[in-house]
Write a protein that holds these residues in place. Structure first.
Motif, mmCIF file in Angstrom:
data_model
loop_
_atom_site.group_PDB
_atom_site.id
_atom_site.type_symbol
_atom_site.label_atom_id
_atom_site.label_comp_id
_atom_site.label_asym_id
_atom_site.label_seq_id
_atom_site.Cartn_x
_atom_site.Cartn_y
_atom_site.Cartn_z
ATOM 1 N N UNK A 134 0.844 -1.201 0.000
ATOM 2 C CA UNK A 134 0.000 0.000 0.000
ATOM 3 C C UNK A 134 0.875 1.245 0.000
ATOM 4 N N UNK A 135 0.300 2.381 -0.367
ATOM 5 C CA UNK A 135 1.072 3.624 -0.367
ATOM 6 C C UNK A 135 1.564 4.042 1.020
ATOM 7 N N UNK A 136 0.998 3.483 2.083
ATOM 8 C CA UNK A 136 1.438 3.859 3.427
ATOM 9 C C UNK A 136 2.687 3.105 3.880
ATOM 10 N N UNK A 137 3.062 2.040 3.175
ATOM 11 C CA UNK A 137 4.294 1.308 3.486
ATOM 12 C C UNK A 137 5.488 2.119 2.989
ATOM 13 N N UNK A 138 6.644 2.009 3.628
ATOM 14 C CA UNK A 138 7.808 2.777 3.173
ATOM 15 C C UNK A 138 8.146 2.559 1.697
ATOM 16 N N UNK A 139 8.158 1.306 1.246
ATOM 17 C CA UNK A 139 8.448 1.052 -0.162
ATOM 18 C C UNK A 139 7.316 1.571 -1.040
ATOM 19 N N UNK A 140 6.095 1.394 -0.597
ATOM 20 C CA UNK A 140 4.947 1.903 -1.351
ATOM 21 C C UNK A 140 4.997 3.407 -1.512
ATOM 22 N N UNK A 141 5.307 4.110 -0.433
ATOM 23 C CA UNK A 141 5.406 5.574 -0.489
ATOM 24 C C UNK A 141 6.511 6.009 -1.444
ATOM 25 N N UNK A 142 7.615 5.256 -1.472
ATOM 26 C CA UNK A 142 8.730 5.597 -2.359
ATOM 27 C C UNK A 142 8.369 5.353 -3.826
ATOM 28 N N UNK A 143 7.495 4.390 -4.087
ATOM 29 C CA UNK A 143 7.143 4.041 -5.462
ATOM 30 C C UNK A 143 6.058 4.920 -6.074
ATOM 31 N N UNK A 144 5.190 5.487 -5.236
ATOM 32 C CA UNK A 144 4.081 6.289 -5.760
ATOM 33 C C UNK A 144 4.610 7.427 -6.627
ATOM 34 N N UNK A 145 4.091 7.509 -7.841
ATOM 35 C CA UNK A 145 4.475 8.575 -8.758
ATOM 36 C C UNK A 145 5.727 8.298 -9.559
ATOM 37 N N UNK A 146 6.392 7.168 -9.303
ATOM 38 C CA UNK A 146 7.592 6.802 -10.065
ATOM 39 C C UNK A 146 7.181 6.103 -11.359
ATOM 40 N N UNK A 147 8.165 5.909 -12.240
ATOM 41 C CA UNK A 147 7.920 5.338 -13.558
ATOM 42 C C UNK A 147 8.855 4.168 -13.831
ATOM 43 N N UNK A 148 8.530 3.431 -14.878
ATOM 44 C CA UNK A 148 9.378 2.358 -15.360
ATOM 45 C C UNK A 148 10.802 2.867 -15.502
ATOM 46 N N UNK A 149 11.765 2.083 -15.069
ATOM 47 C CA UNK A 149 13.207 2.363 -15.122
ATOM 48 C C UNK A 149 13.697 3.352 -14.057
ATOM 49 N N UNK A 150 12.807 3.896 -13.225
ATOM 50 C CA UNK A 150 13.251 4.720 -12.097
ATOM 51 C C UNK A 150 13.846 3.809 -11.032
ATOM 52 N N UNK A 151 14.587 4.406 -10.105
ATOM 53 C CA UNK A 151 15.095 3.687 -8.936
ATOM 54 C C UNK A 151 14.540 4.330 -7.676
ATOM 55 N N UNK A 152 14.343 3.518 -6.653
ATOM 56 C CA UNK A 152 13.914 4.020 -5.348
ATOM 57 C C UNK A 152 14.850 3.456 -4.290
ATOM 58 N N UNK A 153 15.093 4.239 -3.260
ATOM 59 C CA UNK A 153 15.937 3.806 -2.149
ATOM 60 C C UNK A 153 15.165 4.012 -0.857
ATOM 61 N N UNK A 154 15.152 2.977 -0.021
ATOM 62 C CA UNK A 154 14.498 3.062 1.289
ATOM 63 C C UNK A 154 15.449 2.496 2.339
ATOM 64 N N UNK A 155 15.168 2.825 3.586
ATOM 65 C CA UNK A 155 15.913 2.259 4.710
ATOM 66 C C UNK A 155 15.049 1.183 5.371
ATOM 67 N N UNK A 156 15.616 -0.016 5.529
ATOM 68 C CA UNK A 156 14.929 -1.120 6.189
ATOM 69 C C UNK A 156 15.850 -1.652 7.269
ATOM 70 N N UNK A 157 15.414 -1.565 8.513
ATOM 71 C CA UNK A 157 16.208 -2.030 9.655
ATOM 72 C C UNK A 157 17.616 -1.432 9.628
ATOM 73 N N UNK A 158 17.691 -0.140 9.285
ATOM 74 C CA UNK A 158 18.973 0.558 9.284
ATOM 75 C C UNK A 158 19.851 0.303 8.071
ATOM 76 N N UNK A 159 19.359 -0.470 7.114
ATOM 77 C CA UNK A 159 20.127 -0.761 5.902
ATOM 78 C C UNK A 159 19.444 -0.131 4.696
ATOM 79 N N UNK A 160 20.263 0.448 3.826
ATOM 80 C CA UNK A 160 19.733 1.065 2.620
ATOM 81 C C UNK A 160 19.468 -0.009 1.568
ATOM 82 N N UNK A 161 18.268 0.043 0.971
ATOM 83 C CA UNK A 161 17.900 -0.859 -0.116
ATOM 84 C C UNK A 161 17.566 -0.013 -1.341
#
Length: 99
Positions: free
Chosen positions: A64-91
């Motif tokens: 869902x858009x309320x999840x960290x990865x979901x929030x990072x993906x909203x409004x992005x497009x094919x071939x874009x990259x997103x970076x999030x922090x999960x348990x102190x590690x960058x993904x």
């Protein structure tokens, strides 16, 4: 009670096909990959994040858009990259497909 609200949210969801020029939003099916070769397929739902289903033999996780990865993906497009922090590690994930 929550179950009925979630069912109603999905009944009201209008599904459409997403193309390469469409921004990611609720209703999109998205395939992500990272530089370690991990691939994941996500369905952007209005609720029920974390639910895992199998579609055509492939595991799909509802996000869902309320999840960290979901929030990072909203409004992005094919071939874009997103970076999030999960348990102190960058993904970092690349958006490989949007359906």
């Amino acid at each position: 009670m929550m179950y009925h609200q979630e069912m109603n949210a999905y009944k009201q969801l209008v599904l459409r096909e997403f193309g390469p020029d469409d921004a990611i939003k609720v209703g999109a099916l998205v395939q992500l990959g990272n530089n370690e070769g991990v691939v994941q397929t996500l369905f952007f739902g209005p609720c029920s994040g974390g639910l895992i289903i199998t579609l055509a033999g492939q595991k799909v996780t509802v996000i869902t858009p309320s999840a960290p990865l979901g929030a990072a993906l909203v409004g992005k497009y094919l071939d874009d990259e997103v970076t999030i922090m999960v348990a102190g590690k960058k993904q970092t994930w690349s958006i490989d497909k949007v359906y």
